[in-house]
Design an enzyme around this catalytic site. Sequence first.
Site, PDB file in Angstrom:
ATOM      1  N   LYS A 123       0.817  -1.229   0.000  1.00  0.00           N
ATOM      2  CA  LYS A 123       0.000   0.000   0.000  1.00  0.00           C
ATOM      3  C   LYS A 123       0.848   1.276   0.000  1.00  0.00           C
ATOM      4  CE  LYS A 123      -4.160  -1.971   2.077  1.00  0.00           C
ATOM      5  NZ  LYS A 123      -5.172  -1.853   3.123  1.00  0.00           N
TER       6      LYS A 123
ATOM      7  N   GLY B 193      -2.333   0.303  10.053  1.00  0.00           N
ATOM      8  CA  GLY B 193      -2.832   0.892   8.808  1.00  0.00           C
ATOM      9  C   GLY B 193      -4.349   1.003   8.789  1.00  0.00           C
TER      10      GLY B 193
ATOM     11  N   ARG C 289      -1.314  -0.987  21.846  1.00  0.00           N
ATOM     12  CA  ARG C 289      -0.264  -1.629  22.649  1.00  0.00           C
ATOM     13  C   ARG C 289       1.010  -0.776  22.612  1.00  0.00           C
ATOM     14  NH1 ARG C 289       1.887  -7.308  20.456  1.00  0.00           N
ATOM     15  NH2 ARG C 289       2.242  -5.962  18.664  1.00  0.00           N
TER      16      ARG C 289
HETATM   17  P1  NAP Z   1      -1.192  -3.538  11.044  1.00  0.00           P
HETATM   18  O1  NAP Z   1      -0.941  -2.239  10.364  1.00  0.00           O
HETATM   19  O2  NAP Z   1      -0.124  -4.557  11.072  1.00  0.00           O
HETATM   20  O3  NAP Z   1      -1.629  -3.188  12.571  1.00  0.00           O
HETATM   21  C1  NAP Z   1      -1.827  -4.221  13.509  1.00  0.00           C
HETATM   22  C2  NAP Z   1      -2.423  -3.648  14.798  1.00  0.00           C
HETATM   23  O4  NAP Z   1      -2.727  -4.742  15.675  1.00  0.00           O
HETATM   24  C3  NAP Z   1      -1.481  -2.722  15.569  1.00  0.00           C
HETATM   25  O5  NAP Z   1      -2.217  -1.738  16.247  1.00  0.00           O
HETATM   26  C4  NAP Z   1      -0.834  -3.713  16.553  1.00  0.00           C
HETATM   27  O6  NAP Z   1      -0.318  -3.088  17.727  1.00  0.00           O
HETATM   28  C5  NAP Z   1      -2.022  -4.555  16.919  1.00  0.00           C
HETATM   29  N1  NAP Z   1      -1.632  -5.862  17.462  1.00  0.00           N
HETATM   30  C6  NAP Z   1      -1.137  -6.939  16.792  1.00  0.00           C
HETATM   31  N2  NAP Z   1      -0.897  -7.961  17.647  1.00  0.00           N
HETATM   32  C7  NAP Z   1      -1.255  -7.511  18.883  1.00  0.00           C
HETATM   33  C8  NAP Z   1      -1.234  -8.086  20.170  1.00  0.00           C
HETATM   34  N3  NAP Z   1      -0.794  -9.355  20.377  1.00  0.00           N
HETATM   35  N4  NAP Z   1      -1.662  -7.349  21.233  1.00  0.00           N
HETATM   36  C9  NAP Z   1      -2.118  -6.081  21.051  1.00  0.00           C
HETATM   37  N5  NAP Z   1      -2.148  -5.471  19.831  1.00  0.00           N
HETATM   38  C10 NAP Z   1      -1.713  -6.178  18.772  1.00  0.00           C
HETATM   39  O7  NAP Z   1      -2.465  -4.264  10.432  1.00  0.00           O
HETATM   40  P2  NAP Z   1      -3.766  -3.608   9.750  1.00  0.00           P
HETATM   41  O8  NAP Z   1      -3.583  -3.551   8.295  1.00  0.00           O
HETATM   42  O9  NAP Z   1      -4.074  -2.348  10.484  1.00  0.00           O
HETATM   43  O10 NAP Z   1      -4.863  -4.751  10.034  1.00  0.00           O
HETATM   44  C11 NAP Z   1      -5.335  -5.033  11.337  1.00  0.00           C
HETATM   45  C12 NAP Z   1      -6.487  -6.023  11.262  1.00  0.00           C
HETATM   46  O11 NAP Z   1      -7.564  -5.453  10.534  1.00  0.00           O
HETATM   47  C13 NAP Z   1      -6.153  -7.340  10.546  1.00  0.00           C
HETATM   48  O12 NAP Z   1      -6.794  -8.389  11.226  1.00  0.00           O
HETATM   49  C14 NAP Z   1      -6.771  -7.165   9.173  1.00  0.00           C
HETATM   50  O13 NAP Z   1      -7.165  -8.394   8.582  1.00  0.00           O
HETATM   51  C15 NAP Z   1      -8.000  -6.336   9.512  1.00  0.00           C
HETATM   52  N6  NAP Z   1      -8.453  -5.508   8.374  1.00  0.00           N
HETATM   53  C16 NAP Z   1      -9.748  -5.658   7.977  1.00  0.00           C
HETATM   54  C17 NAP Z   1     -10.206  -4.885   6.925  1.00  0.00           C
HETATM   55  C18 NAP Z   1     -11.621  -5.055   6.468  1.00  0.00           C
HETATM   56  O14 NAP Z   1     -11.933  -4.648   5.335  1.00  0.00           O
HETATM   57  N7  NAP Z   1     -12.506  -5.601   7.270  1.00  0.00           N
HETATM   58  C19 NAP Z   1      -9.373  -3.945   6.299  1.00  0.00           C
HETATM   59  C20 NAP Z   1      -8.058  -3.818   6.757  1.00  0.00           C
HETATM   60  C21 NAP Z   1      -7.609  -4.613   7.801  1.00  0.00           C
HETATM   61  P3  NAP Z   1       1.212  -2.567  17.784  1.00  0.00           P
HETATM   62  O15 NAP Z   1       1.216  -1.267  17.059  1.00  0.00           O
HETATM   63  O16 NAP Z   1       1.490  -2.453  19.210  1.00  0.00           O
HETATM   64  O17 NAP Z   1       2.047  -3.622  17.100  1.00  0.00           O
END
Ligand code: NAP
Length: 281
Positions: free
Chosen positions: A68, A134, A156
């Site tokens: 992205k 993201g 976190r």
């Molecule tokens: P990302 O940028 O990697 O962010 C991950 C987030 O999860 C961060 O805030 C991270 O915290 C937190 N996290 C991960 N493991 C954790 C743990 N063990 N304890 C506490 N916090 C934790 O990922 P993303 O792209 O934002 O996606 C996040 C989720 O949203 C994924 O499951 C993805 O599949 C889903 N999603 C869904 C859609 C949809 O259309 N429904 C769209 C986009 C994403 P830290 O900053 O502390 O690491």
Amino acid sequence: MSSIRKAFVTGYPIAHSRSPVIHNYWLRYYDLKGSYERIGVAPEDFTAFIAGLKDNGFVGGNVTMPHKDAAFAAAAVTTERAKQLHAVNTLWFEDGVLHGDNTDILGFTGCIEQTLGRHWYQGVETALVIGAGGAARAVVTGLLGYPGLKVKIINRTTDKADDMTAFDRNRIETASWDNLDAEVAKAGVIVNTTSLGMTGYPPLVLDFSRCSKDTIVADIVYVPLMTPLLSAAQEHSLRIVDGLGMLLHQAVPGFARWFGVTPEVTPELREAVLQDLRERG
Ligand code: NAP
């Protein structure tokens, strides 16, 4: 250009992507000549992939993790939304020039409005967003579009939440992970944007016992659809919004650009994606 309009979704890995199910459903439903294919591209090959899009006959496509940021850099013209998030998930050509947008914001707002109605935020004072990755950036930007709503972010890694206050210092505050349950009790809407609750991750466990009965709990994780968080919220008779709607709604603007028809998110489309989730996990 060929009369078959070609679009793609690329990421790395890409096998899990449900975007082909969505776009191919709409292509069939609207009886359009077009194709939408899944293409895995490793990060080191992304620049060459983008450079070859026109020669390969693509009118545009979707970009998912980890491309992205690179897609944002590759697009010659980007929307204000994409600039704010510094990330592009939808590409298309206009007069031969590559344009980029980020439709995750519309995905989130479209989903919550379809589930709860356009005026869902009236009477809601504070939105609690858990996570600062993201997807959280898109969710927070979407929430700021509702007049009067204040946003509290808990992550976190506190620094990442603090960075996001720059979106609007008057309306965004942060709190520490240790205060999660106190903030849950005060929030009108709670949105999980972390990966917690996704298959393979531990659940996000919140104390809903002090929440008002009007509280809305949204989870953007959609594998599984009914996350442990949503199940717990339902047990407390709170209103819930699952993550599949965001995925469906974020696909609308891209389809409209590539294939010329603004598609509808219907229960039948949702069922088609749910069936794919059941079959392929
Ligand atoms: P990302 O940028 O990697 O962010 C991950 C987030 O999860 C961060 O805030 C991270 O915290 C937190 N996290 C991960 N493991 C954790 C743990 N063990 N304890 C506490 N916090 C934790 O990922 P993303 O792209 O934002 O996606 C996040 C989720 O949203 C994924 O499951 C993805 O599949 C889903 N999603 C869904 C859609 C949809 O259309 N429904 C769209 C986009 C994403 P830290 O900053 O502390 O690491």
